[in-house]
Scaffold this active site. Structure first.
Site, PDB file in Angstrom:
ATOM      1  N   GLU A   1    -105.958  66.958 -30.545  1.00  0.00           N
ATOM      2  CA  GLU A   1    -106.556  68.147 -31.164  1.00  0.00           C
ATOM      3  C   GLU A   1    -108.076  68.195 -31.043  1.00  0.00           C
ATOM      4  O   GLU A   1    -108.753  67.262 -31.464  1.00  0.00           O
ATOM      5  CB  GLU A   1    -106.186  68.167 -32.664  1.00  0.00           C
ATOM      6  CG  GLU A   1    -106.756  69.372 -33.396  1.00  0.00           C
ATOM      7  CD  GLU A   1    -106.463  69.383 -34.891  1.00  0.00           C
ATOM      8  OE1 GLU A   1    -106.512  70.473 -35.480  1.00  0.00           O
ATOM      9  OE2 GLU A   1    -106.194  68.316 -35.472  1.00  0.00           O
TER      10      GLU A   1
ATOM     11  N   GLU B   1    -102.837  75.834 -41.832  1.00  0.00           N
ATOM     12  CA  GLU B   1    -103.736  74.729 -42.187  1.00  0.00           C
ATOM     13  C   GLU B   1    -105.069  75.328 -42.627  1.00  0.00           C
ATOM     14  O   GLU B   1    -106.062  75.249 -41.922  1.00  0.00           O
ATOM     15  CB  GLU B   1    -103.924  73.774 -40.995  1.00  0.00           C
ATOM     16  CG  GLU B   1    -104.527  72.442 -41.423  1.00  0.00           C
ATOM     17  CD  GLU B   1    -105.055  71.616 -40.265  1.00  0.00           C
ATOM     18  OE1 GLU B   1    -104.885  70.397 -40.304  1.00  0.00           O
ATOM     19  OE2 GLU B   1    -105.648  72.183 -39.330  1.00  0.00           O
TER      20      GLU B   1
END
Length: 270
Positions: free
Chosen positions: A152, A251
């Site tokens: 990520e 998120e």
């Protein structure tokens, strides 16, 4: 929301007003059937009773655990993973089996391996070499249960070297060139990519096939969709049109409270 992608709730950022083990049930009450977490323990290898309590909390809530982060060090203190940190590489490796073991018990399909900040005392080359080895080890462990390791790009961490999709894809290319591990993919957090100045529409057009998981928050603020200016619905629709069939992780930090922050998403879409 014009796409048909399904959602999973990140219970490390959402329902943070509740004790950790109560959050899966809260997600269920809010209408969701899937949750994901950052590493939910203090240690890389927590006591069995803590692991069992976490597994029970998810299972008893009747939700699926879709994703879990590997141990990433002291996140509140600024750590962002141990994958590329030579001195703490052993901790990451010890954590892999625990993480994959939890995933096996709960059906998780994605494990986020935060790359780690640049550290003093090691060259970038040394860090990147360690990272390739560790990602391959993690991928081999995840493959035992048919799961994928995620890499990520992250914003807000100055010394974290993966800023845009191309940085993460470069790491994945290195891992796959050195080791035969097909199950390493890009975690495209549309918030982090936008904040770091990536061309998100171009990433979706060119690399949707390499996106293994998606997360969203709006910008500015990292709050729920609709509080900022990001074209999240359009981008998710484009991802789907380009073949992405995975989940979308919520998120974000709720601007008011967690339950109120789901107002943008009709109950039947959860």
């Amino acid at each position: 929301m014009s796409h048909q992608l399904k959602y999973t709730v990140n219970c490390s950022l959402l329902f943070a007003e509740l004790p950790l083990l109560e959050r899966p049930a809260a997600a269920r009450r809010a209408g969701f059937s899937a949750v994901e977490f950052w590493w939910p323990f203090v240690a890389a290898v927590p006591p069995d009773r803590q692991v069992d309590a976490f597994v029970s909390a998810v299972a008893d809530a009747g939700v699926r655990l879709t994703g879990l982060n590997f141990f990433a060090g002291d996140m509140p203190g600024g750590d962002r993973g141990l994958v590329s940190w030579p001195k703490r590489s052993g901790e990451f490796r010890d954590n892999v089996d625990v993480t994959v073991g939890i995933g096996e018990r709960l059906g998780a399909q994605g494990f986020n391996a935060l790359y780690g900040n640049r550290v003093d005392g090691s060259t970038e080359q040394e860090q990147d070499d360690v990272a390739v080895e560790n990602l391959a080890l993690a991928a081999k462990a995840a493959a035992r249960i048919g799961a994928t390791v995620l890499v990520e790009p992250v914003s807000g961490a100055e010394r974290y070297p993966l800023k845009i999709a191309a940085d993460a894809l470069g790491v994945i290319d290195r891992v796959q060139a050195a080791y035969d591990v097909p199950n390493v993919g890009l975690l495209a957090d549309l918030y982090h990519l936008a904040v770091n100045g990536d061309d998100v529409d171009r990433v979706i057009a060119d690399h949707a096939g390499r996106v293994a998981h998606v997360q969203i928050a709006d910008h500015p603020g990292r709050n729920e969709p609709g509080t900022g200016t990001l074209p999240l619905d359009r981008q998710l629709t484009a991802l789907e049109a380009n073949g992405y069939t995975g989940l979308v992780g919520l998120e974000y930090k709720p601007s008011t409270n967690s339950d109120a922050s789901f107002g943008w998403l009709p109950f039947e879409r959860r």
